[in-house]
Design an enzyme around this catalytic site. Structure first.
Site, mmCIF file in Angstrom:
data_model
loop_
_atom_site.group_PDB
_atom_site.id
_atom_site.type_symbol
_atom_site.label_atom_id
_atom_site.label_comp_id
_atom_site.label_asym_id
_atom_site.label_seq_id
_atom_site.Cartn_x
_atom_site.Cartn_y
_atom_site.Cartn_z
ATOM 1 N N LYS A 31 3.419 -0.451 3.425
ATOM 2 C CA LYS A 31 3.185 -1.052 2.117
ATOM 3 C C LYS A 31 4.026 -0.399 1.016
ATOM 4 O O LYS A 31 4.454 -1.077 0.097
ATOM 5 C CB LYS A 31 1.706 -1.018 1.758
ATOM 6 C CG LYS A 31 1.132 0.330 1.493
ATOM 7 C CD LYS A 31 -0.355 0.198 1.215
ATOM 8 C CE LYS A 31 -1.028 1.545 1.214
ATOM 9 N NZ LYS A 31 -0.578 2.428 0.120
ATOM 10 N N THR A 32 4.270 0.897 1.154
ATOM 11 C CA THR A 32 5.133 1.533 0.161
ATOM 12 C C THR A 32 6.524 0.920 0.222
ATOM 13 O O THR A 32 7.169 0.689 -0.804
ATOM 14 C CB THR A 32 5.225 3.053 0.409
ATOM 15 O OG1 THR A 32 3.907 3.571 0.538
ATOM 16 C CG2 THR A 32 5.920 3.740 -0.741
ATOM 17 N N ASP A 214 -1.045 -0.499 -6.577
ATOM 18 C CA ASP A 214 -1.220 -0.012 -5.209
ATOM 19 C C ASP A 214 -2.663 0.451 -5.019
ATOM 20 O O ASP A 214 -3.358 0.725 -6.001
ATOM 21 C CB ASP A 214 -0.248 1.152 -4.981
ATOM 22 C CG ASP A 214 -0.136 1.506 -3.515
ATOM 23 O OD1 ASP A 214 -0.648 0.743 -2.672
ATOM 24 O OD2 ASP A 214 0.480 2.543 -3.209
ATOM 25 N N GLU A 215 -3.124 0.562 -3.791
ATOM 26 C CA GLU A 215 -4.477 1.052 -3.475
ATOM 27 C C GLU A 215 -5.534 0.304 -4.290
ATOM 28 O O GLU A 215 -6.417 0.903 -4.892
ATOM 29 C CB GLU A 215 -4.589 2.563 -3.753
ATOM 30 C CG GLU A 215 -3.546 3.413 -3.078
ATOM 31 C CD GLU A 215 -3.858 3.704 -1.619
ATOM 32 O OE1 GLU A 215 -4.763 3.050 -1.052
ATOM 33 O OE2 GLU A 215 -3.173 4.557 -1.038
ATOM 34 N N GLN A 245 -9.776 1.183 3.755
ATOM 35 C CA GLN A 245 -9.425 2.523 3.315
ATOM 36 C C GLN A 245 -10.086 2.851 1.981
ATOM 37 O O GLN A 245 -9.628 3.718 1.239
ATOM 38 C CB GLN A 245 -7.906 2.688 3.232
ATOM 39 C CG GLN A 245 -7.245 2.639 4.600
ATOM 40 C CD GLN A 245 -5.777 2.998 4.551
ATOM 41 O OE1 GLN A 245 -5.408 4.129 4.320
ATOM 42 N NE2 GLN A 245 -4.924 2.004 4.766
ATOM 43 N N ARG A 587 -3.800 9.046 9.896
ATOM 44 C CA ARG A 587 -2.763 9.944 9.355
ATOM 45 C C ARG A 587 -1.851 10.456 10.456
ATOM 46 O O ARG A 587 -0.781 10.991 10.187
ATOM 47 C CB ARG A 587 -3.371 11.162 8.636
ATOM 48 C CG ARG A 587 -4.276 10.894 7.437
ATOM 49 C CD ARG A 587 -3.678 9.992 6.424
ATOM 50 N NE ARG A 587 -4.131 8.630 6.606
ATOM 51 C CZ ARG A 587 -3.505 7.573 6.148
ATOM 52 N NH1 ARG A 587 -2.403 7.701 5.467
ATOM 53 N NH2 ARG A 587 -3.962 6.358 6.367
#
Length: 639
Positions: A31-32, A214-215, A245, A587
């Site tokens: 996504k980044t 974002d997020e 998340q 992660r």
DNA sequence: CTTAGGAAACTTTTT
DNA sequence: GTTTCCTAAG
């Protein structure tokens, strides 16, 4: 070309332009990359200026990372990639005067510690037990996040919370007198500014042609309102998030904002489900964990599909106690670092920060380089806070939190009684308040000395903080004070101050100001403190959000730790624990090492722990090969 | 008003 | 195991 290294779905998200877009992007799905490429695309293909795109990220580190990547593509660093808080501070530095709250643009930011102190002080005035300070602060914070008139909002709450309405009023009053904002105020005031002042709303709307967030699952109500205010009636917005998340609902995050967004903006919805980060086994574990969710989002579960060939590995070790757990982690790290990877490829993700202690001591003994991110941060140490408070007060003599902290350190006879008298005389600033107060001879001498010292640095602390610090240490005889107060560890504390002086020296030499240095520190995240060095990183799962390592350890998988004891009774909290564990698993790029201990020290006492339910959930994914060997080694040598 | 000593309470997670 | 709170003597 900008679009070349994107997969079809990522590409579609980048190219989409007609209407608002909501991208549900699973962990590790790039996504980044989509965000950065979208900025580049808007600039190159749609002719937008990079400085007219606003991108809101969750942490400063993410912002810097994104800005860096865009700069590589465009050779220009976009100006408006930042966190909600950093963005709002910029708005307020321009326009806070318009709000008429009594603040001016040189306002200071109060951290949790400062604001808690102020609240305790206020509670005392209402004869309320200071144990309620945390509850009061949470209530006030919640009211601000809901974005309503704070006092009215609290007054409408059920008993006993409505008791805090008057407390909230007084608290805000104290902040105003100190020309200070707390973290919530930063967002709250900005939203109020845009909502109530059309000219200012237009001005800030006019600065941006496109907004990205974002997020999005971790935004709260007021942040959502803020985005709407910045958009006005336009639809040039792109939101990215992953409901699975969501790990900040305890801080006011409202994942339903995602659904709200889809409705309010009639947004086009896209999904990214291919995971480019993790090996297959690791993904199997993550999918197994999240498939057992009981949340109402269950039907929307993203199943992450692997892209990698590697199998990877997921292992679980059960240990006798916390000590042998730490030891077995150290052994594993030894083995890995000899053949497979460097220390900086490894992270240990913990649920609670106290878990770092036993790890730290064993790491030290075995000479494994490590860095604990968070924990008792450098700037939280008493001596560092003391000296910062002196500098703060020199720069901003209204700062009550700073004043309270150091007015009697080193002790100069100013106790509760004298300070109550001074408080009563507060009008414009604390130095004046002291001068206006008649005190008994002994107190008077101490107070005058204090005023004189602060006065000496009032003019210089802002632009020459290093010189001011050195002068203060000298004038206060602070080293002598530390020797007396801390006896045992005063040398380590002197070291801390010398570290502080180094930092301030750099600030001073580069022509920075003390205020901007402070602000930067207050708005930076735990992630920003991750050093770029060869060491194993130890950090909380929360702080690890958005990051990745080849090898990840998740220790202390026990009921009461992960999931946390306080979550066990609430379905919603348990769901969040599950998501948190999902974040922890995702992660890892290659190896995931899980472990638990049968007995763990709690409050200085060893107590029996049941292994975490998450181990059962991923039972079939766990690699059992070679486990005996490890068990044996633990039992033979582990003490 | 300070200081020493002991009891009690306590730990999710953080911009 | 550690920090914070409380009390009683200097």
């Amino acid at each position: 070309m900008i679009l070349d290294d994107l997969n079809p779905r990522q590409r579609a998200a980048v190219e989409h332009f007609d209407c608002p877009l909501l991208l549900i992007a699973g962990a590790g799905s790039g996504k980044t990359k989509v965000l950065t490429h979208k900025i580049a695309y808007l600039v190159r293909e749609k002719g937008m200026h990079p400085h007219r795109i606003l991108a809101i990220t969750f942490t400063k580190k993410a912002a810097n990372e994104m800005a860096g990547r865009v700069e590589k593509m465009l050779r220009i660093k976009p100006r408006w990639i930042s966190t909600f808080h950093a963005f709002c501070v910029k708005v307020l530095r321009d326009d806070i005067a318009t709000l008429n709250t009594g603040h001016d643009k040189r306002f200071v930011i109060y951290d949790e510690d400062d604001s808690l102190k102020i609240i305790k002080d206020v509670l005392k005035r209402f004869y309320i037990d200071s144990k309620e300070a945390a509850a009061a602060r949470n209530t006030i914070s919640k009211a601000k996040q809901e974005y309503q008139d704070v006092v009215k909002c609290i007054a409408a709450m059920p008993f006993p919370l409505n008791n805090y309405a008057e407390v909230a009023r007084e608290y805000q009053n104290e902040l105003r007198k100190s020309n200070a904002l707390d973290y919530d105020d930063i967002i709250y005031f900005t939203t109020a500014l845009l909502l109530n002042h059309d000219d200012i709303a237009l001005k800030w709307q006019g600065r941006f042609d496109f907004i990205m967030v974002d997020e999005f699952q971790d935004t709260n109500r007021i942040q959502y309102s803020l985005i709407k205010l910045l958009l006005g009636d336009r639809g040039c917005v792109f939101a990215v998030g992953d409901p699975f998340q969501t790990i900040y609902t305890w801080r006011g995050a409202v994942p339903e904002n995602i659904i709200q967004f889809a409705e309010d903006f009639a947004a086009k919805e896209m999904k990214l489900e291919t995971n480019y980060r993790s090996a297959r086994k690791v993904l199997d574990a993550a999918n197994a964990v999240i498939s057992r969710t009981g949340s109402r989002w269950a039907s929307r579960v993203l199943k992450l599909h692997p892209d990698k060939e590697e199998e990877g590995t997921v292992k679980y070790t059960e240990n006798a106690d916390h000590f042998s757990e730490s030891l077995s982690i150290v052994r594993r790290i030894r083995d890995l670092s000899e053949t497979f990877c460097g220390y900086s490829d490894i992270a240990i993700l913990i649920r609670m920060s106290f878990l770092s202690r036993s790890l730290e001591s064993v790491f030290m003994q075995h000479n494994i380089p490590y860095q604990i991110v968070g924990g008792l941060a450098f700037y939280d140490r008493a001596e560092v806070k003391d000296m910062l408070a002196y500098l703060r007060l020199s720069v901003s003599p209204q700062d009550k939190a700073a004043f309270d902290r150091i007015v009697n350190i080193p002790s100069r006879g100013l106790g509760a009684k004298a300070l109550a008298a001074v408080s009563g005389n507060y009008k414009t600033d604390w130095m004046q308040a002291i001068k206006d107060t008649t005190l008994p001879a002994r107190q008077k001498a101490g107070a005058e000395h204090f005023v004189q010292i602060i006065g000496k640095y009032a003019g210089s602390a802002e632009h020459a903080p290093y010189s001011a610090l050195m002068g203060l240490l000298d004038d206060l005889d602070y080293i002598e004070h530390m020797k007396k107060t801390y006896k045992e560890d005063h040398e380590e504390r002197e070291q801390n101050l010398s570290e502080l002086s180094n930092v301030l020296k750099t600030v001073q030499l580069q022509g920075g100001t003390f205020s901007s240095f402070l602000e930067e520190n207050l708005l930076s995240s735990e992630q920003d403190k991750i050093a770029d060095e060869q060491s194993v990183k130890i950090l909380t799962v929360h702080a690890a959000k958005g990051l990745e390592w080849p090898v990840v350890f998740v220790p202390a998988l026990e009921e009461g730790i992960f999931p946390a004891a306080k979550s066990l009774e609430h379905m919603k909290a348990l769901e969040e624990e599950r998501r948190l564990f999902y974040v922890a698993c995702t992660r890892a790029k290659e190896s995931l090492f899980l472990s638990s201990a049968k007995y763990r020290m709690k409050f200085g006492q060893s107590s029996y722990m049941a292994r975490s339910r998450y181990i059962d959930d991923i039972e079939e994914v766990i690699d059992r090969r070679g486990e005996e060997r490890i068990e044996c080694r633990d039992n033979c040598e582990g003490r």
